[in-house]
Design a protein around this motif. Structure first.
Motif, short mmCIF file in Angstrom:
data_model
loop_
_atom_site.label_atom_id
_atom_site.label_comp_id
_atom_site.label_asym_id
_atom_site.label_seq_id
_atom_site.Cartn_x
_atom_site.Cartn_y
_atom_site.Cartn_z
N CYS A 4 12.97 20.50 77.07
CA CYS A 4 12.07 19.41 77.44
C CYS A 4 12.00 19.28 78.97
CB CYS A 4 12.59 18.11 76.83
SG CYS A 4 11.65 16.66 77.34
N CYS A 7 13.55 15.45 79.96
CA CYS A 7 14.96 15.08 79.86
C CYS A 7 15.89 16.29 79.74
CB CYS A 7 15.17 14.13 78.67
SG CYS A 7 14.96 14.92 77.08
N CYS A 46 9.90 16.07 71.60
CA CYS A 46 11.29 16.12 72.01
C CYS A 46 12.10 15.15 71.15
CB CYS A 46 11.40 15.71 73.48
SG CYS A 46 13.10 15.58 74.05
N CYS A 49 13.62 12.23 73.92
CA CYS A 49 12.77 11.24 74.59
C CYS A 49 11.41 11.06 73.91
CB CYS A 49 12.57 11.62 76.06
SG CYS A 49 11.59 13.10 76.34
ZN LIG Z 1 12.87 15.04 76.24
#
Ligand SMILES: [Zn+2]
Length: 80
Positions: A4, A7, A46, A49
């Motif tokens: 990702c 994050c 994701c 997040c």
């Molecule tokens: Zn993420």
């Protein structure tokens, strides 16, 4: 490894072919995934997040399922 871009969570281990930027991932080349690919049909999110990282499409010409990656929403790095 595709992670990702927001994050840094690792998302999928992907067997890439050819050189250059990764723009899409064929589902049958995904080796390992931290998200259940049978769920969230239509997109890839994701698990940490919940940002959308890719859109799932069926490539009619090849009759294959693939994820079209959203630019700037992911990071890639080589493993092994
Ligand atoms: Zn993420």
């Amino acid at each position: 490894m595709v992670s990702c871009g927001y994050c840094k969570t690792d998302i999928v281990k992907y067997q890439k072919v050819g050189k250059g930027r990764l723009l899409r991932m064929y589902v049958d080349r995904i080796i390992e995934s931290s998200v259940d690919l049978s769920k969230n049909y239509g997109a890839l999110f994701c698990p940490n997040c919940n940002k959308q990282l890719a859109t799932r499409v069926t490539l009619k010409r090849k009759n294959k399922e693939a994820y079209i990656l959203i630019r700037s929403a992911f990071n890639t790095r080589k493993i092994g």
